[in-house]
Motif scaffolding. Structure first.
Motif, PDB file in Angstrom:
ATOM      1  N   THR A 139       0.877   4.175  -2.722  1.00  0.00           N
ATOM      2  CA  THR A 139       0.585   5.555  -2.333  1.00  0.00           C
ATOM      3  C   THR A 139       1.658   6.500  -2.845  1.00  0.00           C
ATOM      4  N   GLU A 140       2.905   6.101  -2.705  1.00  0.00           N
ATOM      5  CA  GLU A 140       3.992   6.950  -3.174  1.00  0.00           C
ATOM      6  C   GLU A 140       3.827   7.270  -4.652  1.00  0.00           C
TER       7      GLU A 140
ATOM      8  N   LYS B  72      -3.687  10.533   2.771  1.00  0.00           N
ATOM      9  CA  LYS B  72      -2.432  11.138   2.327  1.00  0.00           C
ATOM     10  C   LYS B  72      -2.625  11.820   0.981  1.00  0.00           C
TER      11      LYS B  72
ATOM     12  N   THR C 147      -5.809   1.314   3.800  1.00  0.00           N
ATOM     13  CA  THR C 147      -6.368   1.971   2.621  1.00  0.00           C
ATOM     14  C   THR C 147      -6.827   3.381   2.956  1.00  0.00           C
TER      15      THR C 147
ATOM     16  N   VAL D 224       0.837  -1.206   0.000  1.00  0.00           N
ATOM     17  CA  VAL D 224       0.000   0.000   0.000  1.00  0.00           C
ATOM     18  C   VAL D 224       0.864   1.245   0.000  1.00  0.00           C
ATOM     19  N   ASP D 225       1.935   1.217   0.799  1.00  0.00           N
ATOM     20  CA  ASP D 225       2.804   2.395   0.853  1.00  0.00           C
ATOM     21  C   ASP D 225       3.414   2.696  -0.497  1.00  0.00           C
TER      22      ASP D 225
ATOM     23  N   LYS E 137      -5.792   5.366   5.347  1.00  0.00           N
ATOM     24  CA  LYS E 137      -4.650   6.260   5.574  1.00  0.00           C
ATOM     25  C   LYS E 137      -4.084   6.723   4.243  1.00  0.00           C
ATOM     26  N   SER E 138      -3.993   5.779   3.326  1.00  0.00           N
ATOM     27  CA  SER E 138      -3.440   6.128   2.028  1.00  0.00           C
ATOM     28  C   SER E 138      -4.285   7.189   1.351  1.00  0.00           C
ATOM     29  N   ARG E 139      -5.599   6.989   1.385  1.00  0.00           N
ATOM     30  CA  ARG E 139      -6.482   7.974   0.746  1.00  0.00           C
ATOM     31  C   ARG E 139      -6.315   9.336   1.378  1.00  0.00           C
TER      32      ARG E 139
END
Lengths: 120, 226
Positions: free
Chosen positions: A78-79, B84, B78, A74-75, B80-82
């Protein structure tokens, strides 16, 4: 004659006593077996429980692995998205600023639609 | 032959009886033992099965709750990602507005356009306020151009609405502002802020969907549009 008789009866009585002992032993065996049922069942149950516990622990261990994997995936994702957001922004920034400024000075004065031009 | 038995015969009979008694006892004992073994097996199986079921149910629950907490963890990731991503967009947006606000200060330098702009906003102001007398507040440095603009604005106002307006220009706005004017009705009760700063602020709010689309592309998650 009566001495002989009482001897015979004695023998029979002793035989009866022996017989009773044998049956009694069998009954004791039964009682013991019932107790054994409980203790042996407990043993088997313990073993079963241990096996289940081991199974569960194995599952937990594998799960912990997947959690950290998922986090990393996921990280990374996201990056990538963050970078793409910044790239898009930098590409379109100028145009949007210009659009804003153009619209700030854009004025279209109109009479309210419910009013009519006053005749003087 | 119903003569009485002799000693040997008596002994024989006794032995037979003794043997019989013993035999009966042994058989009875065997029955008891066999039955005992059966009952043992049944009882043990029953106890074990009972407990096994209880244990199974317990571990079933544990497994379920472990699965659920895994799902929760995933969902939190998920989310947290959103967040960000949204945060980053918001940062960029603020940056954009800051740039716009800075560049706003340059608008008043283009004299021709600025005068035209002043005229436009003053007419717009007159048409909104619809009062016979108006005070126009401009920047100190704009007083002269504002006077000219307000004059021609008044005649255009008469053109559009058929109404007259009396105006007065005051240079009460700070020169730090980007430009534009504020109009106040004669009685001082109605204020209309048509400064460049206020207009930009209104645009920042109202243009958000358009800005989003221009900067970051359309939102793929949207299903309904007015």
């Amino acid at each position: 004659m009566s001495a002989q008789q009482s001897q015979g009866i004695q023998t029979l009585l002793e035989a009866e006593k022996e017989a009773a002992k044998i049956v009694q032993q069998a009954r004791q065996y039964r009682v013991q077996k019932l107790k054994d049922a409980h203790s042996e069942a407990s043993k088997e149950i313990e073993e079963y429980k241990k096996a289940k516990e081991a199974e569960f622990k194995a599952f937990e261990a594998s799960h912990a692995g997947t959690t950290s994997e998922a986090q990393a995936a996921v990280d990374k994702d996201t990056e990538v998205k963050l970078k793409s957001i910044t790239d898009q922004y930098n590409k379109n920034k100028e145009a949007v600023v210009q659009k804003l400024l153009d619209r700030v000075v854009l004025v279209k004065p109109e009479l309210h639609r419910n009013l009519k031009k006053a005749q003087s | 032959m119903s003569r009485p038995m002799n000693d040997d015969e008596v002994l024989n009979e006794l032995n037979k009886m003794v043997a019989f008694i013993k035999q009966e006892a042994m058989e009875k004992a065997r029955e008891i033992k066999v039955k005992a073994d059966e009952e043992f097996a049944i009882e043990k199986a029953k106890l074990v099965k009972q407990e096994q079921q209880a244990i199974d149910a317990q571990y079933e629950k544990k497994l379920k709750s472990a699965e659920i907490s895994q799902k929760i963890a995933q969902s939190t990731l998920t989310n947290k990602s959103r967040l960000k991503l949204l945060h980053r967009r918001e940062e960029h947006l603020q940056d954009l507005f800051n740039v716009a606000r800075e560049q706003l200060l340059n608008l008043s330098k283009d004299e021709g356009r600025y005068v035209q702009f002043l005229e436009g906003v003053i007419i717009q102001g007159y048409l909104q306020i619809l009062e016979p007398s108006v005070t126009i507040h401009s920047r100190k440095s704009d007083v002269e151009v504002a006077k000219t603009a307000a004059g021609s604005a008044a005649s255009q106002y008469k053109e559009i609405s058929g109404r007259d307006v009396k105006f007065e220009v005051q240079g009460s706005l700070s020169d730090d502002l980007a430009g534009g004017v504020k109009l106040v009705s004669g009685s001082g009760r109605i204020t209309l802020d048509n400064t460049l700063d206020e207009r930009l602020r209104l645009l920042e709010e109202r243009m958000l969907p358009e800005i989003r689309q221009d900067l970051f592309g359309p939102n793929e998650n949207r299903k309904f549009f007015t």
